[in-house]
Design a protein around this motif. Structure first.
Motif, PDB file in Angstrom:
ATOM      1  N   UNK A 100       2.831  11.291 -10.986  1.00 35.67           N
ATOM      2  CA  UNK A 100       2.473  12.711 -10.982  1.00 35.67           C
ATOM      3  C   UNK A 100       3.575  13.586 -11.568  1.00 35.67           C
ATOM      4  N   UNK A 101       4.753  12.987 -11.811  1.00 32.41           N
ATOM      5  CA  UNK A 101       5.836  13.728 -12.442  1.00 32.41           C
ATOM      6  C   UNK A 101       7.052  13.966 -11.573  1.00 32.41           C
ATOM      7  N   UNK A 102       6.996  13.578 -10.315  1.00 33.85           N
ATOM      8  CA  UNK A 102       8.166  13.717  -9.444  1.00 33.85           C
ATOM      9  C   UNK A 102       8.999  12.458  -9.617  1.00 33.85           C
ATOM     10  N   UNK A 103      10.234  12.611 -10.070  1.00 31.89           N
ATOM     11  CA  UNK A 103      10.994  11.434 -10.480  1.00 31.89           C
ATOM     12  C   UNK A 103      12.241  11.135  -9.644  1.00 31.89           C
ATOM     13  N   UNK A 104      12.612  12.005  -8.715  1.00 30.32           N
ATOM     14  CA  UNK A 104      13.814  11.746  -7.920  1.00 30.32           C
ATOM     15  C   UNK A 104      13.430  11.328  -6.506  1.00 30.32           C
ATOM     16  N   UNK A 105      14.326  10.581  -5.859  1.00 28.51           N
ATOM     17  CA  UNK A 105      14.089  10.157  -4.477  1.00 28.51           C
ATOM     18  C   UNK A 105      13.953  11.376  -3.575  1.00 28.51           C
ATOM     19  N   UNK A 139       0.835  -1.205   0.000  1.00 32.25           N
ATOM     20  CA  UNK A 139       0.000   0.000   0.000  1.00 32.25           C
ATOM     21  C   UNK A 139       0.870   1.255   0.000  1.00 32.25           C
ATOM     22  N   UNK A 140       1.921   1.253   0.813  1.00 35.05           N
ATOM     23  CA  UNK A 140       2.817   2.404   0.854  1.00 35.05           C
ATOM     24  C   UNK A 140       3.578   2.525  -0.462  1.00 35.05           C
ATOM     25  N   UNK A 141       4.004   1.406  -1.009  1.00 34.30           N
ATOM     26  CA  UNK A 141       4.716   1.419  -2.290  1.00 34.30           C
ATOM     27  C   UNK A 141       3.833   2.010  -3.386  1.00 34.30           C
ATOM     28  N   UNK A 142       2.545   1.718  -3.346  1.00 35.75           N
ATOM     29  CA  UNK A 142       1.616   2.271  -4.341  1.00 35.75           C
ATOM     30  C   UNK A 142       1.518   3.787  -4.242  1.00 35.75           C
ATOM     31  N   UNK A 143       1.680   4.339  -3.037  1.00 34.71           N
ATOM     32  CA  UNK A 143       1.700   5.795  -2.881  1.00 34.71           C
ATOM     33  C   UNK A 143       2.903   6.383  -3.608  1.00 34.71           C
ATOM     34  N   UNK A 144       4.042   5.703  -3.538  1.00 31.77           N
ATOM     35  CA  UNK A 144       5.236   6.174  -4.235  1.00 31.77           C
ATOM     36  C   UNK A 144       5.058   6.084  -5.744  1.00 31.77           C
ATOM     37  N   UNK A 145       4.383   5.054  -6.218  1.00 26.32           N
ATOM     38  CA  UNK A 145       4.090   4.948  -7.645  1.00 26.32           C
ATOM     39  C   UNK A 145       3.228   6.128  -8.083  1.00 26.32           C
ATOM     40  N   UNK A 146       2.232   6.476  -7.293  1.00 25.61           N
ATOM     41  CA  UNK A 146       1.362   7.611  -7.627  1.00 25.61           C
ATOM     42  C   UNK A 146       2.154   8.907  -7.702  1.00 25.61           C
ATOM     43  N   UNK A 147       3.096   9.075  -6.786  1.00 28.83           N
ATOM     44  CA  UNK A 147       3.928  10.282  -6.794  1.00 28.83           C
ATOM     45  C   UNK A 147       4.774  10.322  -8.064  1.00 28.83           C
ATOM     46  N   UNK A 175      22.552  13.332 -15.377  1.00 30.46           N
ATOM     47  CA  UNK A 175      23.415  14.322 -14.729  1.00 30.46           C
ATOM     48  C   UNK A 175      23.754  13.937 -13.296  1.00 30.46           C
ATOM     49  N   UNK A 176      24.014  12.650 -13.068  1.00 33.20           N
ATOM     50  CA  UNK A 176      24.412  12.158 -11.754  1.00 33.20           C
ATOM     51  C   UNK A 176      23.287  11.915 -10.768  1.00 33.20           C
ATOM     52  N   UNK A 177      22.052  12.018 -11.211  1.00 25.19           N
ATOM     53  CA  UNK A 177      20.897  11.825 -10.322  1.00 25.19           C
ATOM     54  C   UNK A 177      19.998  10.741 -10.915  1.00 25.19           C
ATOM     55  N   UNK A 178      19.587   9.783 -10.060  1.00 28.18           N
ATOM     56  CA  UNK A 178      18.654   8.749 -10.504  1.00 28.18           C
ATOM     57  C   UNK A 178      17.266   9.340 -10.640  1.00 28.18           C
ATOM     58  N   UNK A 179      16.637   9.048 -11.769  1.00 25.13           N
ATOM     59  CA  UNK A 179      15.250   9.445 -12.019  1.00 25.13           C
ATOM     60  C   UNK A 179      14.449   8.158 -12.214  1.00 25.13           C
ATOM     61  N   UNK A 180      13.303   8.106 -11.541  1.00 28.56           N
ATOM     62  CA  UNK A 180      12.457   6.917 -11.556  1.00 28.56           C
ATOM     63  C   UNK A 180      11.227   7.176 -12.409  1.00 28.56           C
ATOM     64  N   UNK A 181      10.784   6.146 -13.088  1.00 28.77           N
ATOM     65  CA  UNK A 181       9.572   6.247 -13.898  1.00 28.77           C
ATOM     66  C   UNK A 181       8.856   4.903 -13.880  1.00 28.77           C
ATOM     67  N   UNK A 207       8.100  15.838  -0.956  1.00 24.68           N
ATOM     68  CA  UNK A 207       6.645  15.884  -1.081  1.00 24.68           C
ATOM     69  C   UNK A 207       5.981  15.096   0.046  1.00 24.68           C
ATOM     70  N   UNK A 208       6.486  13.916   0.295  1.00 24.10           N
ATOM     71  CA  UNK A 208       5.857  12.998   1.263  1.00 24.10           C
ATOM     72  C   UNK A 208       6.049  13.431   2.710  1.00 24.10           C
TER      73      UNK A 208
END
Length: 85
Positions: A30-35, A19-27, A77-83, A41-42
């Motif tokens: 929404x377009x926020x891609x970095x940890x 359930x918590x992981x699904x909240x991160x997927x929603x984020x 540019x040295x930063x992980x982006x998640x999608x 946000x959270x």
């Protein structure tokens, strides 16, 4: 404390994790891609005060989601982006 029914307890904990992981997927969707962006946000005002604990949790969930095949990541540019996959 004796755990009477460990199987049910494990199932409940896994359900909570998902359930918590699904909240991160929603984020991420929404377009926020970095940890860091997800953490800010959270956790808002707690972000700076509890930075290491929060980032540890976020990265743990992102790793979990990546292993599950729910998300992918790319270095930019040295930063992980998640999608989402």
């Amino acid at each position: 404390m004796i755990i009477e029914n460990p199987v049910d307890l494990l199932k409940e904990r896994i359900k909570e994790i998902d359930e918590k992981a699904n909240k991160y997927i929603s984020i991420i969707k929404s377009g926020i891609s970095t940890a860091s962006g997800i953490a800010q946000l959270r956790y808002k005002e707690k972000y700076e005060k509890q930075f290491f604990n929060i980032m540890s949790e976020i990265i743990g969930y992102l790793d979990y989601l990546e292993i599950q095949g729910e998300i992918n990541k790319e270095m930019e540019k040295g930063i992980w982006h998640y999608y989402c996959s």
